[in-house]
Design an enzyme around this catalytic site. Structure first.
Site, PDB file in Angstrom:
ATOM      1  N   GLY A 272       0.645  -1.210  -0.001  1.00 49.48           N
ATOM      2  CA  GLY A 272      -0.067   0.086  -0.050  1.00 49.48           C
ATOM      3  C   GLY A 272       0.924   1.310   0.046  1.00 49.48           C
TER       4      GLY A 272
ATOM      5  N   ARG B 288       0.929  -5.264  -5.430  1.00 51.55           N
ATOM      6  CA  ARG B 288       1.159  -6.308  -4.570  1.00 51.55           C
ATOM      7  C   ARG B 288       1.343  -7.734  -5.664  1.00 51.55           C
ATOM      8  NH1 ARG B 288      -0.492  -4.316   0.848  1.00 51.55           N
ATOM      9  NH2 ARG B 288      -2.148  -2.848   0.627  1.00 51.55           N
TER      10      ARG B 288
ATOM     11  N   ASP C 204       5.130  -4.389   6.128  1.00 52.19           N
ATOM     12  CA  ASP C 204       5.478  -5.597   6.738  1.00 52.19           C
ATOM     13  C   ASP C 204       5.638  -6.507   5.469  1.00 52.19           C
ATOM     14  OD1 ASP C 204       2.871  -5.782   6.543  1.00 52.19           O
ATOM     15  OD2 ASP C 204       2.536  -7.292   8.047  1.00 52.19           O
TER      16      ASP C 204
ATOM     17  N   THR D 193       4.301   2.857   5.825  1.00 57.42           N
ATOM     18  CA  THR D 193       3.013   2.098   5.764  1.00 57.42           C
ATOM     19  C   THR D 193       2.267   2.990   6.746  1.00 57.42           C
ATOM     20  OG1 THR D 193       1.647   0.319   6.436  1.00 57.42           O
ATOM     21  CG2 THR D 193       3.746   0.291   7.404  1.00 57.42           C
TER      22      THR D 193
ATOM     23  N   ASP E  34      -0.123   1.655   8.195  1.00 50.32           N
ATOM     24  CA  ASP E  34      -0.721   0.771   9.354  1.00 50.32           C
ATOM     25  C   ASP E  34       0.287   0.999  10.577  1.00 50.32           C
ATOM     26  OD1 ASP E  34      -2.646  -0.132   7.732  1.00 50.32           O
ATOM     27  OD2 ASP E  34      -1.849  -1.687   7.156  1.00 50.32           O
TER      28      ASP E  34
ATOM     29  N   ASP F  95       2.780  -0.908  11.129  1.00 51.63           N
ATOM     30  CA  ASP F  95       2.800  -2.390  11.771  1.00 51.63           C
ATOM     31  C   ASP F  95       3.927  -2.961  11.750  1.00 51.63           C
ATOM     32  OD1 ASP F  95       2.874  -2.588   9.146  1.00 51.63           O
ATOM     33  OD2 ASP F  95       0.959  -3.908   9.026  1.00 51.63           O
TER      34      ASP F  95
ATOM     35  N   ARG G 267      -6.112  -3.890   8.216  1.00 54.95           N
ATOM     36  CA  ARG G 267      -6.753  -5.319   8.212  1.00 54.95           C
ATOM     37  C   ARG G 267      -6.169  -6.156   9.265  1.00 54.95           C
ATOM     38  NH1 ARG G 267      -6.348  -6.161   1.974  1.00 54.95           N
ATOM     39  NH2 ARG G 267      -4.053  -5.792   2.339  1.00 54.95           N
TER      40      ARG G 267
END
Ligand code: F6P
Length: 355
Positions: free
Chosen positions: A46, A107, A138, A160, A162, A164, A206
């Site tokens: 992303g 992706r 990640d 990102t 996220d 994460d 997600r």
């Protein structure tokens, strides 16, 4: 002869400057020895605001030290296809302030197969890439690790929304995304309050609720739903909303991380169970766009230069991370070994603040 405090400081400062000048000269010489001549840079997964700033800093620092840079289009898929061209220092002008990634991203399914990985690694050889800077979250970092294991030198940089990546306290793009989200939630709160409604707002995430948790706290949400902390609908949602109403609240903001469930369904459920009018809003891809914030531009600039200097200093297959406010680098395998979690204490504090 004894020196006063000011003179000691001046000597220390000039010694530090000499050391820094020597370090830069060594890096120049290393580059000139042509041990590393050409590097690639790609963005994958992303997109995140600040990715352009990272491409820019990697490109500028590399060219400053005499390396050639190949801009690989569409992430690992582009590497697999050999879709890349030379990037000059001027090619990255006017990109720092722009959202998205001008190298584009994807992706890639193909890259995850054994054959695909082999071909991508072979492309690094065909184009004489001595190292590839892999910018993303990640998934991108796992891709960098598989390339490393296939013999390609990689340097991973965190980008990102996220946030994460467990090894790094911060990922480029997260600050901008949070700011976009709180601006939207503030607006939704105005209308929820006027109608005494419940507003369920779905934010991205997600597999993790970092964005939801931070945005929830920053917008004073009554309830924050994240994948890491499974909620009981009656105890953690319905009863909290009803008790908030009895304490005199006029609106109820529920921040729901994408991975937990569909906002429209949650809103419908809340309305049916509590009798309180409920509306759903999904912020979606708006959170991934926009001009990067100061924090994202600044860190992207610093991290890119750091990554290039780390490579020139002989450190290979590294992940560039932020830890305790400092940029540093660790082995890519070590970086990918841990999983990010959200502490119970943050969760508890959010509950206290919603009282
Ligand atoms: O970039 C990460 C992320 O934004 C997740 O939060 C989200 O679930 C996902 O990307 C959506 O990805 P895609 O662009 O493939 O729809």
């Amino acid at each position: 002869m004894s020196l006063n405090k000011k003179e000691v400081c001046q000597i220390e400062e000039s010694a530090a400057e000499d050391l820094e000048a020597k370090r830069l000269k060594d890096l120049h010489e290393l580059a000139q020895e042509k041990k590393i001549r050409r590097v690639g840079v790609l963005t994958s997964g992303g997109d995140a605001p600040g990715m352009n700033g990272l491409i820019r800093s990697v490109t500028r620092a590399s060219t400053y030290y005499g390396l050639e840079v190949m801009g690989i289009r569409r992430g690992y898929h582009g590497l697999w296809k050999g879709d890349m061209s030379l990037l000059t220092a001027r090619d990255v002008s006017d990109t720092l302030q722009r959202g998205g990634t001008f190298l584009m991203t994807a992706r890639s399914e193909t890259f995850t197969t054994e054959e695909g990985l082999k071909r991508a690694a072979a492309m690094a050889d065909v184009f004489n890439l001595d190292a590839i800077f892999c910018l993303g979250g990640d998934g991108t970092w796992r891709g960098a690790q598989t390339l490393t294991d296939a013999g390609v030198c990689t340097m991973a940089l965190p980008a990102t929304i996220d946030n994460d990546i467990a090894a790094s306290d911060y990922c480029i793009g997260y600050d901008t995304a949070m700011n976009t989200a709180i601006e939207c939630v503030d607006k939704l709160r105005d209308t929820a309050s006027s109608h005494e409604r419940c507003s369920v707002v779905e934010v991205m995430g997600r597999h993790n609720g970092y964005l939801a948790m931070t945005v929830g706290i920053a917008t004073g949400a009554e309830i924050i739903l994240i994948p890491e902390h499974p909620a009981d609908f009656m105890d953690d949602v319905v009863s909290k909303i009803l008790s908030a109403r009895n304490r005199g609240k006029r609106h109820y903001i529920v921040i729901d991380a994408e991975g937990v469930g569909d906002a429209a369904e949650i809103a419908r459920h809340i309305e049916e169970t509590t009798g309180i009018e409920s509306r759903a809003s999904t912020l979606g891809y708006v959170q991934r766009g926009g001009n990067p914030s100061l924090r994202d531009r600044y860190l992207a600039s610093m991290m890119g230069v750091y990554a290039v200097e780390a490579l020139l200093s002989g450190r290979k297959n590294r992940a560039i991370i932020l830890r305790g406010g400092e940029i540093c680098d660790i082995d890519i395998h070590e970086a990918n070994a841990s999983k990010k979690s959200i502490s119970e204490s943050i969760y508890k504090k959010a509950e206290i603040l919603a009282f």
